[in-house]
Design a protein around this motif. Structure first.
Motif, PDB file in Angstrom:
ATOM      1  N   ALA A 164       0.749  -1.205  -0.024  1.00  0.00           N
ATOM      2  CA  ALA A 164       0.001  -0.033  -0.211  1.00  0.00           C
ATOM      3  C   ALA A 164       0.799   1.339   0.082  1.00  0.00           C
ATOM      4  CB  ALA A 164      -0.861   0.115   1.342  1.00  0.00           C
ATOM      5  N   VAL A 165       0.287   2.405  -0.493  1.00  0.00           N
ATOM      6  CA  VAL A 165       1.014   3.600  -0.686  1.00  0.00           C
ATOM      7  C   VAL A 165       1.122   4.174   0.575  1.00  0.00           C
ATOM      8  CG1 VAL A 165       1.137   5.964  -1.694  1.00  0.00           C
ATOM      9  CG2 VAL A 165       0.349   3.683  -3.160  1.00  0.00           C
ATOM     10  N   VAL A 166       2.450   4.609   1.110  1.00  0.00           N
ATOM     11  CA  VAL A 166       2.590   5.514   2.046  1.00  0.00           C
ATOM     12  C   VAL A 166       3.562   6.307   1.862  1.00  0.00           C
ATOM     13  CG1 VAL A 166       3.511   5.485   4.545  1.00  0.00           C
ATOM     14  CG2 VAL A 166       2.388   3.402   3.818  1.00  0.00           C
ATOM     15  N   SER A 167       2.991   7.609   1.955  1.00  0.00           N
ATOM     16  CA  SER A 167       3.988   8.610   1.555  1.00  0.00           C
ATOM     17  C   SER A 167       5.053   9.103   2.233  1.00  0.00           C
ATOM     18  CB  SER A 167       3.105   9.957   1.653  1.00  0.00           C
ATOM     19  OG  SER A 167       2.157  10.039   0.581  1.00  0.00           O
ATOM     20  N   PRO A 168       6.299   9.012   1.836  1.00  0.00           N
ATOM     21  CA  PRO A 168       7.450   9.170   2.781  1.00  0.00           C
ATOM     22  C   PRO A 168       7.750  10.597   3.005  1.00  0.00           C
ATOM     23  CG  PRO A 168       8.249   8.470   0.428  1.00  0.00           C
ATOM     24  CD  PRO A 168       6.728   8.624   0.487  1.00  0.00           C
ATOM     25  N   PRO A 169       8.722  11.137   3.880  1.00  0.00           N
ATOM     26  CA  PRO A 169       8.942  12.179   4.038  1.00  0.00           C
ATOM     27  C   PRO A 169       9.854  12.802   2.957  1.00  0.00           C
ATOM     28  CG  PRO A 169      10.277  11.061   5.450  1.00  0.00           C
ATOM     29  CD  PRO A 169       9.376  10.050   4.722  1.00  0.00           C
ATOM     30  N   SER A 170       9.698  14.107   2.777  1.00  0.00           N
ATOM     31  CA  SER A 170      10.309  14.767   1.537  1.00  0.00           C
ATOM     32  C   SER A 170      11.761  14.978   1.889  1.00  0.00           C
ATOM     33  CB  SER A 170       9.535  15.971   1.478  1.00  0.00           C
ATOM     34  OG  SER A 170       9.890  16.987   2.420  1.00  0.00           O
ATOM     35  N   GLY A 171      12.435  15.358   0.811  1.00  0.00           N
ATOM     36  CA  GLY A 171      13.840  15.467   1.043  1.00  0.00           C
ATOM     37  C   GLY A 171      14.662  14.340   0.578  1.00  0.00           C
ATOM     38  N   GLY A 172      14.218  13.393  -0.169  1.00  0.00           N
ATOM     39  CA  GLY A 172      14.658  12.033  -0.486  1.00  0.00           C
ATOM     40  C   GLY A 172      15.557  12.144  -1.564  1.00  0.00           C
ATOM     41  N   LYS A 173      16.267  11.000  -1.995  1.00  0.00           N
ATOM     42  CA  LYS A 173      17.411  11.274  -3.103  1.00  0.00           C
ATOM     43  C   LYS A 173      16.591  11.366  -4.368  1.00  0.00           C
ATOM     44  CE  LYS A 173      20.345   7.533  -0.609  1.00  0.00           C
ATOM     45  NZ  LYS A 173      20.789   6.587  -0.758  1.00  0.00           N
ATOM     46  N   ARG A 174      17.663  11.757  -5.413  1.00  0.00           N
ATOM     47  CA  ARG A 174      17.107  12.080  -6.765  1.00  0.00           C
ATOM     48  C   ARG A 174      17.442  10.816  -7.739  1.00  0.00           C
ATOM     49  NH1 ARG A 174      18.815  17.737  -8.896  1.00  0.00           N
ATOM     50  NH2 ARG A 174      17.309  17.134 -10.653  1.00  0.00           N
ATOM     51  N   SER A 180      10.702   3.939 -19.986  1.00  0.00           N
ATOM     52  CA  SER A 180       9.417   4.409 -19.961  1.00  0.00           C
ATOM     53  C   SER A 180       8.533   3.696 -19.117  1.00  0.00           C
ATOM     54  CB  SER A 180       8.844   4.767 -21.242  1.00  0.00           C
ATOM     55  OG  SER A 180       9.929   5.751 -21.711  1.00  0.00           O
ATOM     56  N   TYR A 181       7.477   4.154 -18.175  1.00  0.00           N
ATOM     57  CA  TYR A 181       6.579   3.197 -17.780  1.00  0.00           C
ATOM     58  C   TYR A 181       5.263   3.926 -17.513  1.00  0.00           C
ATOM     59  CZ  TYR A 181       4.507   1.074 -13.555  1.00  0.00           C
ATOM     60  OH  TYR A 181       3.678   0.603 -12.897  1.00  0.00           O
ATOM     61  N   VAL A 182       4.040   3.281 -17.822  1.00  0.00           N
ATOM     62  CA  VAL A 182       2.902   3.686 -17.796  1.00  0.00           C
ATOM     63  C   VAL A 182       2.315   3.160 -16.398  1.00  0.00           C
ATOM     64  CG1 VAL A 182       0.706   3.824 -19.127  1.00  0.00           C
ATOM     65  CG2 VAL A 182       2.647   3.467 -20.224  1.00  0.00           C
ATOM     66  N   ALA A 183       1.745   4.141 -15.801  1.00  0.00           N
ATOM     67  CA  ALA A 183       1.273   3.732 -14.539  1.00  0.00           C
ATOM     68  C   ALA A 183      -0.168   2.956 -14.779  1.00  0.00           C
ATOM     69  CB  ALA A 183       0.526   4.941 -14.007  1.00  0.00           C
ATOM     70  N   ALA A 184      -0.264   1.813 -13.886  1.00  0.00           N
ATOM     71  CA  ALA A 184      -1.130   1.084 -13.941  1.00  0.00           C
ATOM     72  C   ALA A 184      -2.293   1.198 -12.936  1.00  0.00           C
ATOM     73  CB  ALA A 184      -0.665  -0.569 -13.575  1.00  0.00           C
ATOM     74  N   GLU A 185      -1.979   1.874 -11.849  1.00  0.00           N
ATOM     75  CA  GLU A 185      -2.836   2.112 -10.673  1.00  0.00           C
ATOM     76  C   GLU A 185      -2.844   3.760 -10.602  1.00  0.00           C
ATOM     77  OE1 GLU A 185      -4.912  -0.040  -9.432  1.00  0.00           O
ATOM     78  OE2 GLU A 185      -3.793  -1.803 -10.177  1.00  0.00           O
ATOM     79  N   ALA A 186      -3.957   4.109 -10.015  1.00  0.00           N
ATOM     80  CA  ALA A 186      -4.105   5.570  -9.617  1.00  0.00           C
ATOM     81  C   ALA A 186      -3.041   6.129  -8.645  1.00  0.00           C
ATOM     82  CB  ALA A 186      -5.626   5.859  -8.995  1.00  0.00           C
ATOM     83  N   ASP A 187      -2.241   5.301  -7.831  1.00  0.00           N
ATOM     84  CA  ASP A 187      -1.401   5.829  -7.098  1.00  0.00           C
ATOM     85  C   ASP A 187       0.023   5.747  -7.579  1.00  0.00           C
ATOM     86  OD1 ASP A 187      -1.426   3.173  -6.778  1.00  0.00           O
ATOM     87  OD2 ASP A 187      -1.391   2.753  -4.762  1.00  0.00           O
ATOM     88  N   GLU A 188       0.054   5.411  -8.883  1.00  0.00           N
ATOM     89  CA  GLU A 188       1.371   5.263  -9.481  1.00  0.00           C
ATOM     90  C   GLU A 188       1.587   6.540 -10.443  1.00  0.00           C
ATOM     91  OE1 GLU A 188       1.491   0.424  -9.957  1.00  0.00           O
ATOM     92  OE2 GLU A 188       1.633   1.365 -11.703  1.00  0.00           O
ATOM     93  N   VAL A 189       2.772   6.697 -10.749  1.00  0.00           N
ATOM     94  CA  VAL A 189       3.343   7.814 -11.522  1.00  0.00           C
ATOM     95  C   VAL A 189       3.771   7.150 -13.010  1.00  0.00           C
ATOM     96  CG1 VAL A 189       3.753   9.508  -9.768  1.00  0.00           C
ATOM     97  CG2 VAL A 189       5.540   8.019 -10.358  1.00  0.00           C
ATOM     98  N   SER A 190       3.567   7.961 -13.908  1.00  0.00           N
ATOM     99  CA  SER A 190       4.147   7.466 -15.266  1.00  0.00           C
ATOM    100  C   SER A 190       5.312   7.939 -15.508  1.00  0.00           C
ATOM    101  CB  SER A 190       3.028   7.730 -16.458  1.00  0.00           C
ATOM    102  OG  SER A 190       1.952   7.070 -16.211  1.00  0.00           O
ATOM    103  N   LEU A 191       6.353   7.527 -16.298  1.00  0.00           N
ATOM    104  CA  LEU A 191       7.688   8.051 -16.282  1.00  0.00           C
ATOM    105  C   LEU A 191       8.038   7.593 -17.994  1.00  0.00           C
ATOM    106  CD1 LEU A 191       9.574   5.807 -13.549  1.00  0.00           C
ATOM    107  CD2 LEU A 191       8.885   8.414 -13.551  1.00  0.00           C
ATOM    108  N   GLN A 192       8.740   8.771 -18.339  1.00  0.00           N
ATOM    109  CA  GLN A 192       9.601   8.571 -19.856  1.00  0.00           C
ATOM    110  C   GLN A 192      10.953   8.469 -19.635  1.00  0.00           C
ATOM    111  OE1 GLN A 192       8.320  11.830 -22.363  1.00  0.00           O
ATOM    112  NE2 GLN A 192       6.082  11.234 -22.398  1.00  0.00           N
ATOM    113  N   GLU A 193      11.634   7.891 -20.532  1.00  0.00           N
ATOM    114  CA  GLU A 193      13.212   7.636 -20.404  1.00  0.00           C
ATOM    115  C   GLU A 193      13.886   8.947 -20.207  1.00  0.00           C
ATOM    116  OE1 GLU A 193      16.655   5.868 -22.893  1.00  0.00           O
ATOM    117  OE2 GLU A 193      14.803   5.667 -23.652  1.00  0.00           O
ATOM    118  N   GLY A 194      14.602   9.324 -19.152  1.00  0.00           N
ATOM    119  CA  GLY A 194      15.260  10.455 -18.873  1.00  0.00           C
ATOM    120  C   GLY A 194      14.747  11.438 -17.853  1.00  0.00           C
ATOM    121  N   ASP A 195      13.357  11.099 -17.349  1.00  0.00           N
ATOM    122  CA  ASP A 195      12.655  11.918 -16.337  1.00  0.00           C
ATOM    123  C   ASP A 195      13.399  11.983 -15.247  1.00  0.00           C
ATOM    124  OD1 ASP A 195      10.769  12.491 -18.204  1.00  0.00           O
ATOM    125  OD2 ASP A 195       9.137  11.109 -17.387  1.00  0.00           O
ATOM    126  N   LEU A 196      13.287  12.966 -14.530  1.00  0.00           N
ATOM    127  CA  LEU A 196      13.890  13.121 -13.006  1.00  0.00           C
ATOM    128  C   LEU A 196      12.876  12.823 -12.111  1.00  0.00           C
ATOM    129  CD1 LEU A 196      16.307  16.137 -13.492  1.00  0.00           C
ATOM    130  CD2 LEU A 196      17.019  13.495 -13.619  1.00  0.00           C
TER     131      LEU A 196
END
Length: 229
Positions: A164-174, A180-196
């Motif tokens: 389950a999604v648990v929001s971690p504290p901010s200030g993590g690594k980059r 590329s990745y297409v989000a399969a669920e609402a709590d996921e983020v999509s990515l494109q190659e090279g995204d930060l």
């Protein structure tokens, strides 16, 4: 010299002589041994060199054989021969419909080959039964299959099970997206190659939580799709 008569033993003269049954007879003496009926060369019957009429001719009868040692031996031999013939007929009838196969070298080779094939089949069946006996019961197999399925799902790059999604504290690594990745669920983020991806925090094996700087969306993303920068 005149020969004697076969019945009265008196001399027989040529005028009254009858030559029959290897003897000479007077005409009056040539008669049946039983009824004394006068006989001729046309109506007599001879038996043991004696004349008989048709009525009193001796009947042929069987001769009684004395049980001498030789006759007893022949009787025993005949009985043994009869038993041997009976056994032979019995064996023929017993095996009727089956042909006797001669035990030739070729037949021995075929028999040996057949025995080897039978042994091979027996060992194959034994190994199969042994394999079936070593297999886990249905309950254990289902549990093992479920564990294997979960392991595969965690190792897949996308679409796998995740916590389950648990929001971690901010200030993590980059991190930077490798694929590329297409989000399969609402709590996921999509990515494109090279995204930060910033504020990245590991959540569980195979998953991270971060923010895609290009879209500004925060959510879950597969850990094997990004690399640290």
């Amino acid at each position: 010299m005149n020969p004697p008569c076969g019945r009265c033993n008196k001399p027989v003269y040529p005028t009254e002589k009858i030559n029959c049954l290897d003897k000479y007879w007077h005409k009056g003496c040539f008669s049946c041994e039983v009824c004394k009926m006068a006989l001729s060369m046309n109506n007599y019957k001879g038996f043991e060199k004696k004349p008989y009429c048709t009525m009193h001719y001796p009947k042929t009868s069987f001769t009684i054989v004395t049980d001498t040692p030789e006759n007893l031996r022949l009787k025993q031999q005949s009985l043994l021969n009869s038993q041997a013939l009976y056994k032979e007929d019995f064996e023929k009838n017993k095996g009727k419909g089956f042909s006797v196969v001669v035990d030739t070298p070729e037949m021995q080779r075929l028999k040996k080959t057949q025995d080897q094939i039978s042994n091979i089949k027996y060992h194959e069946e034994f190994e199969k039964s042994k394999t079936r006996s070593d297999a886990p019961p249905p309950e254990n197999r289902q549990e093992q299959e479920l564990q294997a399925s979960n392991s595969e799902r965690f190792n897949q790059p996308a679409g796998q099970m995740r916590p389950a999604v648990v929001s971690p504290p901010s200030g993590g690594k980059r991190y930077q997206a490798l694929y590329s990745y297409v989000a399969a669920e609402a709590d996921e983020v999509s990515l494109q190659e090279g995204d930060l991806v910033s504020d990245v925090e590991p959540i569980d094996e195979g998953w991270m939580f971060g923010c895609n700087q290009r879209t500004g969306k925060r959510g879950m993303l597969p850990a094997n799709y990004v690399r640290p920068i």
